[in-house]
Design an enzyme around this catalytic site. Structure first.
Site, mmCIF file in Angstrom:
data_model
loop_
_atom_site.group_PDB
_atom_site.id
_atom_site.type_symbol
_atom_site.label_atom_id
_atom_site.label_comp_id
_atom_site.label_asym_id
_atom_site.label_seq_id
_atom_site.Cartn_x
_atom_site.Cartn_y
_atom_site.Cartn_z
ATOM 1 N N GLY A 1 9.169 -4.936 4.119
ATOM 2 C CA GLY A 1 10.225 -4.052 4.581
ATOM 3 C C GLY A 1 11.474 -4.135 3.729
ATOM 4 O O GLY A 1 12.293 -5.026 3.901
ATOM 5 N N THR B 1 6.145 1.513 8.086
ATOM 6 C CA THR B 1 7.429 2.221 8.113
ATOM 7 C C THR B 1 7.882 2.523 9.539
ATOM 8 O O THR B 1 7.076 2.637 10.461
ATOM 9 C CB THR B 1 7.323 3.550 7.358
ATOM 10 O OG1 THR B 1 6.208 4.277 7.867
ATOM 11 C CG2 THR B 1 7.153 3.324 5.870
ATOM 12 N N LYS C 1 -3.614 2.113 -2.268
ATOM 13 C CA LYS C 1 -3.302 3.238 -1.397
ATOM 14 C C LYS C 1 -4.385 3.318 -0.317
ATOM 15 O O LYS C 1 -5.532 2.938 -0.551
ATOM 16 C CB LYS C 1 -3.305 4.501 -2.271
ATOM 17 C CG LYS C 1 -3.069 5.785 -1.534
ATOM 18 C CD LYS C 1 -1.645 6.275 -1.698
ATOM 19 C CE LYS C 1 -1.391 7.513 -0.863
ATOM 20 N NZ LYS C 1 -0.376 7.337 0.163
ATOM 21 N N GLY D 1 12.392 1.043 2.654
ATOM 22 C CA GLY D 1 13.524 0.687 1.798
ATOM 23 C C GLY D 1 14.470 -0.290 2.477
ATOM 24 O O GLY D 1 14.270 -0.683 3.631
ATOM 25 N N CYS E 1 0.054 3.969 10.203
ATOM 26 C CA CYS E 1 0.648 5.061 9.437
ATOM 27 C C CYS E 1 1.218 6.102 10.410
ATOM 28 O O CYS E 1 0.489 6.624 11.252
ATOM 29 C CB CYS E 1 -0.360 5.728 8.521
ATOM 30 S SG CYS E 1 0.392 7.110 7.628
ATOM 31 N N LEU F 1 -1.343 10.116 3.577
ATOM 32 C CA LEU F 1 -2.532 9.408 3.093
ATOM 33 C C LEU F 1 -3.434 10.255 2.198
ATOM 34 O O LEU F 1 -4.659 10.233 2.312
ATOM 35 C CB LEU F 1 -3.328 8.816 4.268
ATOM 36 C CG LEU F 1 -2.575 7.693 5.007
ATOM 37 C CD1 LEU F 1 -3.282 7.310 6.301
ATOM 38 C CD2 LEU F 1 -2.424 6.454 4.124
ATOM 39 N N ASN G 1 9.229 9.279 4.212
ATOM 40 C CA ASN G 1 8.088 9.957 3.597
ATOM 41 C C ASN G 1 7.079 10.380 4.643
ATOM 42 O O ASN G 1 6.944 9.758 5.700
ATOM 43 C CB ASN G 1 7.407 9.052 2.569
ATOM 44 C CG ASN G 1 6.315 8.196 3.191
ATOM 45 O OD1 ASN G 1 5.192 8.652 3.399
ATOM 46 N ND2 ASN G 1 6.654 6.971 3.541
ATOM 47 N N ALA G 2 6.407 11.479 4.308
ATOM 48 C CA ALA G 2 5.249 11.882 5.113
ATOM 49 C C ALA G 2 4.185 12.387 4.145
ATOM 50 O O ALA G 2 3.883 13.569 4.075
ATOM 51 C CB ALA G 2 5.628 12.966 6.121
ATOM 52 N N SER H 1 0.821 -1.205 0.000
ATOM 53 C CA SER H 1 0.000 0.000 0.000
ATOM 54 C C SER H 1 0.862 1.264 0.000
ATOM 55 O O SER H 1 1.888 1.332 0.666
ATOM 56 C CB SER H 1 -0.890 0.007 1.243
ATOM 57 O OG SER H 1 -1.721 1.141 1.229
#
Lengths: 314, 265
Positions: free
Chosen positions: A244, A194, A46, A218, A131, A74, A70-71, A22
């Site tokens: 992950g 994450t 997503k 990553g 999230c 959503l 990342n931020a 996602s």
């Protein structure tokens, strides 16, 4: 020799263990012209709330050593637009369609799930309780075992579809959360979202992301994710999807050996849309090299050293 | 249609300083790319740095199935690309994004570039010439070393006006000064095209607004994927008839936008 790559997760028959994660694959349709979506075991959309979401201000992404912080927050079209506009396009592809369900409240998770329960073509629901980039919901639910139970329980009662909570790695003991989900009736677990991170611009002494903190993904997080997958898989009877930093067949195998029944590929989708074909080829080659006929023979085969061996002095 | 390929470097020409010209073979890009479109590219397949980088396409040679990038090696991604040897492979997806829209007949194309922002204007100049049009290129940089891509324009017979902030080449000052002088002197019917640093884009957009001239800007925010899935490169855009601005992906709905639609922040 023909090898079997198909896996069964919570009643979902996947043609192979590779699922697009996602937030890294859009709604799937973005990749239609670049690859055969039928190559994938599944796609997770997503994250979707009841209503459309604007997301966070920019900058939203920053590259880190072997990773990405990342931020995004959503940003999305909302569940109704997804069902009306996107889903009909997606269902023509021969792959499992999982939808990532979000909410600011327990009731919103349940309502989004109810809407998707009746939508043709949806294979399962991934529940986003992890999230790190939203102020309400998200990690606030996934960081408290009682809230985790409440959300999963509410979704469970709202749908007959497979329910797959996505766990946060930003907790001390993931097994507590894995068990809470299992007790609330989850069919499988996604493991993990994450890692909460922060990158600082030393010139301005401000965070590099407008939101401040972000979620790290990553290859940088892979060892952490493999460890948490291994812990979660031993703590529950329901299947675990490992996530992950996966970019190669070797990475996939690490998660499967640690106990994951299937995996999700995330950040690597941004880097190389051609990776699925390569990973599938390499997975087959691995099985043949090890004289195996079925990918399921690899799952949970980690030979972890016993205490005596771990503590033996040279 | 954009295509993802592992492609070989076929030619490498180092220029002064950190600038380099890199030519790759990629049939779809060579045949289909239009000026203003870009590629997402990364040297080799190592995990470091993780992401591909976006670059405007400088030129194409369809008969050889080649395209060329003009870049400045400043970070990890660009340095690895610049260090490639002929024959080495890069991962490349393209052509991507929305191209520049050609000026209407009777309008002059005024291209304004800052530093490596010159790249798409060589392709645009060639397209304009092929269709019988003409253009004028205003090319600015900090010093002479930042305005090296001049001979291809001279070769084309395009009008090139150079400006450097330190006065080491051409007009002394910012590139908008000679642009403004030209607009004052000639009062042309024109379309402005801009590619370069944000401050320059904003200055050109304001200039266009004041003069009532249409202007297209090529934006360059941080990009993760190039195809609209990571949502990292969104910019505020408000199109006519919209009550409020929307976040739009610079990779799929841009990078070229009508400057009047950009909400400058």
């Amino acid at each position: 020799m023909d090898v079997k790559l198909g896996v069964d997760v919570a009643g979902m028959a996947l043609k192979n263990p590779l699922i697009a994660a996602s937030g890294t694959f859009g709604y799937g349709v973005e990749y239609e012209s670049l690859m055969d979506l039928g190559l994938l075991g599944g796609i997770v959309s997503k994250g979707l709330y009841l209503e459309p979401r604007l997301g966070n201000p920019t900058p939203r992404i920053v590259e880190t050593p072997a990773g990405l912080l990342n931020a995004i927050g959503l940003q999305g079209v909302g569940v109704r637009a997804f069902v009306a506009d996107v889903l009909p396009r997606l269902t023509k592809h021969d792959t499992a369609l999982l939808v990532n369900v979000c909410g600011d409240t327990v009731e919103e998770y349940a309502e989004v799930s109810r809407i998707l329960d009746g939508a043709p073509g949806v294979t399962g629901l991934e529940i986003n309780i992890s999230c790190p980039n939203v102020k309400k919901g998200g990690m606030a639910f996934g960081g408290d075992p009682r809230m985790t139970f409440e959300v999963v329980d509410a979704v469970r009662k709202a749908t007959r579809l497979p329910v797959i909570p996505k766990l946060s790695p930003n907790v001390g003991d993931i097994t507590i959360f894995a068990r809470a989900c299992e007790e609330a009736g989850a069919d499988a677990l996604s493991c993990v979202n994450t890692l909460l991170g922060l990158v600082i611009d030393v010139e301005s002494r401000r965070p590099r992301l407008a939101f401040g903190t972000g979620g790290l993904s990553g290859p940088a997080i892979r060892p952490v994710a493999v460890r948490m997958t291994w812990q979660a898989a031993r703590a529950v009877r329901i299947p675990v999807l490992g996530i992950g930093g996966i970019a190669t067949a070797n990475d996939v195998l690490e998660f499967l050996i640690a106990g994951a029944r299937a995996v999700q590929i995330g950040t690597a989708n941004f880097v190389d849309p051609g990776l699925y074909e390569r990973v599938l080829t390499d997975l087959r080659a691995y099985l043949e090299r090890h004289g195996l006929t079925d990918i399921n023979q690899v799952v949970g085969t980690l030979e972890y050293p016993g205490d005596a061996e771990r503590e033996r002095r040279g | 249609m954009a295509r993802n390929r592992d492609i070989p470097l076929v030619r490498r020409e180092a220029l002064d300083g950190a600038y380099v010209l890199l030519t790759f073979r990629h049939p779809e890009i060579a045949h289909e790319a239009r000026a203003g479109q870009f590629v997402m590219i990364k040297a080799g397949i190592s995990a470091e740095p993780p992401l591909r980088r976006p670059f405007s396409i400088m030129s194409v040679a369809p008969e050889r199935e080649e395209f060329t990038l003009f870049l400045k090696a400043i970070g990890q991604g660009t340095r690895r690309l610049a260090a490639m040897d002929v024959g080495d492979l890069a991962q490349c997806l393209g052509p991507l994004g929305q191209p520049f829209v050609a000026p209407p007949e009777g309008s002059e194309a005024l291209m304004v570039a800052g530093g490596y922002g010159i790249a798409p204007f060589l392709m645009l100049s060639r397209q304009l010439q092929a269709s019988g049009g003409a253009g004028r290129v205003f090319y600015g940089g900090r010093s002479a070393g930042d305005v090296q891509l001049r001979s291809p324009f001279e070769h084309l017979g395009a009008t090139l006006v150079v400006a450097t902030e330190d006065g080491s080449l051409g007009v002394t000052g910012r590139v908008t000064a000679p642009l403004e002088a030209y607009l004052d002197a000639a009062a042309p019917k024109a379309v402005l095209y801009a590619c370069g640093p944000d401050a320059m884009l904003h200055a050109v957009a304001s200039l266009a607004e004041r003069r009532g001239l249409p202007c297209q800007v090529s934006l360059d925010p941080w990009m993760g994927c190039g195809i609209g899935t990571c949502l990292g490169c969104v910019v505020w855009i408000q199109k006519p008839g919209e009550a409020r601005p929307k976040y739009r992906c610079a990779c799929t709905e841009g990078p070229v936008f009508d400057s009047r639609h950009v909400v400058w922040t």
